[in-house]
Write a protein that holds these residues in place. Structure first.
Motif, PDB file in Angstrom:
ATOM      1  N   HIS A 178       1.547   4.376  -7.604  1.00 21.02           N
ATOM      2  CA  HIS A 178       0.454   3.770  -8.361  1.00 21.02           C
ATOM      3  C   HIS A 178      -0.895   4.335  -7.926  1.00 21.02           C
ATOM      4  CE1 HIS A 178       3.267   0.901 -10.103  1.00 21.02           C
ATOM      5  NE2 HIS A 178       3.767   0.722  -8.888  1.00 21.02           N
ATOM      6  N   THR A 179      -1.944   3.541  -8.164  1.00 20.94           N
ATOM      7  CA  THR A 179      -3.308   3.973  -7.858  1.00 20.94           C
ATOM      8  C   THR A 179      -3.976   2.984  -6.909  1.00 20.94           C
ATOM      9  OG1 THR A 179      -3.601   5.189  -9.923  1.00 20.94           O
ATOM     10  CG2 THR A 179      -5.605   4.410  -8.847  1.00 20.94           C
ATOM     11  N   ILE A 180      -4.742   3.511  -5.980  1.00 17.62           N
ATOM     12  CA  ILE A 180      -5.515   2.705  -5.037  1.00 17.62           C
ATOM     13  C   ILE A 180      -6.976   3.081  -5.185  1.00 17.62           C
ATOM     14  CG2 ILE A 180      -5.924   2.136  -2.612  1.00 17.62           C
ATOM     15  CD1 ILE A 180      -3.037   3.058  -2.034  1.00 17.62           C
ATOM     16  N   LEU A 225      -6.825  -0.257 -14.474  1.00 19.27           N
ATOM     17  CA  LEU A 225      -5.996  -0.882 -13.449  1.00 19.27           C
ATOM     18  C   LEU A 225      -4.831  -1.639 -14.058  1.00 19.27           C
ATOM     19  CD1 LEU A 225      -8.678  -2.301 -10.971  1.00 19.27           C
ATOM     20  CD2 LEU A 225      -6.963  -0.569 -10.434  1.00 19.27           C
ATOM     21  N   GLN A 226      -3.676  -1.520 -13.420  1.00 18.65           N
ATOM     22  CA  GLN A 226      -2.495  -2.224 -13.883  1.00 18.65           C
ATOM     23  C   GLN A 226      -1.691  -2.712 -12.692  1.00 18.65           C
ATOM     24  OE1 GLN A 226       0.227   0.491 -15.950  1.00 18.65           O
ATOM     25  NE2 GLN A 226      -0.970   2.189 -15.143  1.00 18.65           N
ATOM     26  N   VAL A 227      -0.721  -3.568 -12.953  1.00 19.43           N
ATOM     27  CA  VAL A 227       0.077  -4.151 -11.888  1.00 19.43           C
ATOM     28  C   VAL A 227       0.708  -3.048 -11.038  1.00 19.43           C
ATOM     29  CG1 VAL A 227       2.110  -5.546 -11.363  1.00 19.43           C
ATOM     30  CG2 VAL A 227       0.539  -6.259 -13.168  1.00 19.43           C
ATOM     31  N   GLY A 228       0.602  -3.205  -9.734  1.00 16.73           N
ATOM     32  CA  GLY A 228       1.081  -2.193  -8.796  1.00 16.73           C
ATOM     33  C   GLY A 228      -0.064  -1.418  -8.172  1.00 16.73           C
ATOM     34  N   ASP A 229      -1.196  -1.359  -8.903  1.00 13.29           N
ATOM     35  CA  ASP A 229      -2.399  -0.739  -8.352  1.00 13.29           C
ATOM     36  C   ASP A 229      -3.026  -1.678  -7.325  1.00 13.29           C
ATOM     37  OD1 ASP A 229      -2.022   1.405 -10.034  1.00 13.29           O
ATOM     38  OD2 ASP A 229      -3.487   0.738 -11.519  1.00 13.29           O
ATOM     39  N   VAL A 267       0.836  -1.198   0.000  1.00 12.82           N
ATOM     40  CA  VAL A 267       0.000   0.000   0.000  1.00 12.82           C
ATOM     41  C   VAL A 267       0.874   1.252   0.000  1.00 12.82           C
ATOM     42  CG1 VAL A 267      -1.689   1.330   1.333  1.00 12.82           C
ATOM     43  CG2 VAL A 267      -1.963  -1.147   1.080  1.00 12.82           C
ATOM     44  N   GLN A 268       1.947   1.235   0.773  1.00 12.48           N
ATOM     45  CA  GLN A 268       2.872   2.364   0.772  1.00 12.48           C
ATOM     46  C   GLN A 268       3.482   2.572  -0.612  1.00 12.48           C
ATOM     47  OE1 GLN A 268       3.843   4.692   3.283  1.00 12.48           O
ATOM     48  NE2 GLN A 268       1.889   3.916   4.077  1.00 12.48           N
TER      49      GLN A 268
END
Length: 250
Positions: free
Chosen positions: A33-35, A102-106, A26-27
């Motif tokens: 990225h995006t949450i 959405l992509q990897v890391g989100d 999350v950090q």
């Protein structure tokens, strides 16, 4: 050193929100990225911790709600749209609009209605197309997007898989409030009070009891063990949000 901590449901939600925020993934997402913080009262606490804001009416951050002994929907007059957070900042785009991007890391954060001892969580849905998780889950699985489920131990049930199978083998005929289905969230990172404590502090945590009265219905009692300084740090931090206001319908 070993200590006992008793948390009301609101105090649990605050602790869990802090634990979710402290997760390394999350950090990383906050920075790069995006949450998506989907609807839910627990997620209102998460949004507060991520964005350092205050959501006065947390029932306005959800659609489905259990209140007055029934399954229903929120009729809050203070609705808060679920947040999409990119590189630490809330952006003016709806979660449904961002979902295909959405992509990897989100990360996608979604509250739950049930969790069992194996860590499998599920969510109740009254929408005939599966609600939020019905819209998101296919994309999350297909693209390898991490799903995080903040959920208190008050929602511990014997077996989520058995519950899902029981609910899907025949339709509902009656219900107190809305009729719902139950969707499992396989592969999710489930964050309970125990996960939060072990993420925030160098301790071992075990739930030893649950329940209470006079505002402590749904409370959990947790034993934590670790070095003296870590236990004392945990106790100091928890004292800072002891008395967290109960989530009430406004």
């Amino acid at each position: 050193m070993k200590a006992l901590i008793t948390l009301t449901t609101s105090e649990s939600k605050r602790l869990i929100a802090k634990g979710v925020t402290a997760l390394p993934c999350v950090q990383n997402a906050l920075e790069k990225h995006t949450i998506i913080v989907a609807g839910g009262t627990s997620n209102a606490f998460v949004a507060e911790e991520l964005l350092k804001i205050q959501i006065v009416d947390k029932t306005g951050y959800t659609v489905g709600i259990v209140t007055k002994g029934e399954l229903g929907i929120s009729h809050s007059s203070k609705k808060t749209t679920p947040y999409v957070i990119t590189e630490g900042q809330a952006v003016g785009i709806s979660w449904k609009e961002y979902l295909p991007k959405l992509q990897v890391g989100d990360i996608f954060i979604k509250g739950g209605s049930a969790v069992d001892h194996t860590g499998l969580a599920a969510v109740m849905v009254s929408d005939s197309t599966g609600g939020t998780i019905g819209a998101a889950q296919g994309i999350l699985y297909a693209r390898g997007i991490q799903l995080i489920v903040p959920i208190g131990l008050e929602k511990l049930i014997p077996d989520v898989r058995v519950a899902v199978e029981f609910m899907t083998k025949s339709p509902l005929d009656e219900a107190f409030g809305h009729k719902v289905g139950l969707i499992p969230m396989v592969g999710a990172t489930v964050v309970t009070e125990l996960t939060a404590l072990e993420t925030l502090y160098d301790v071992e945590a075990r739930c030893i009891a649950a329940g209470g009265v006079d505002g402590s219905e749904g409370a959990v009692t947790i034993a934590i063990e670790g070095l003296d300084e870590e236990i004392q740090r945990a106790i100091r931090d928890i004292k800072s949000f002891k008395g967290e206001p109960q989530v009430t319908v406004q």
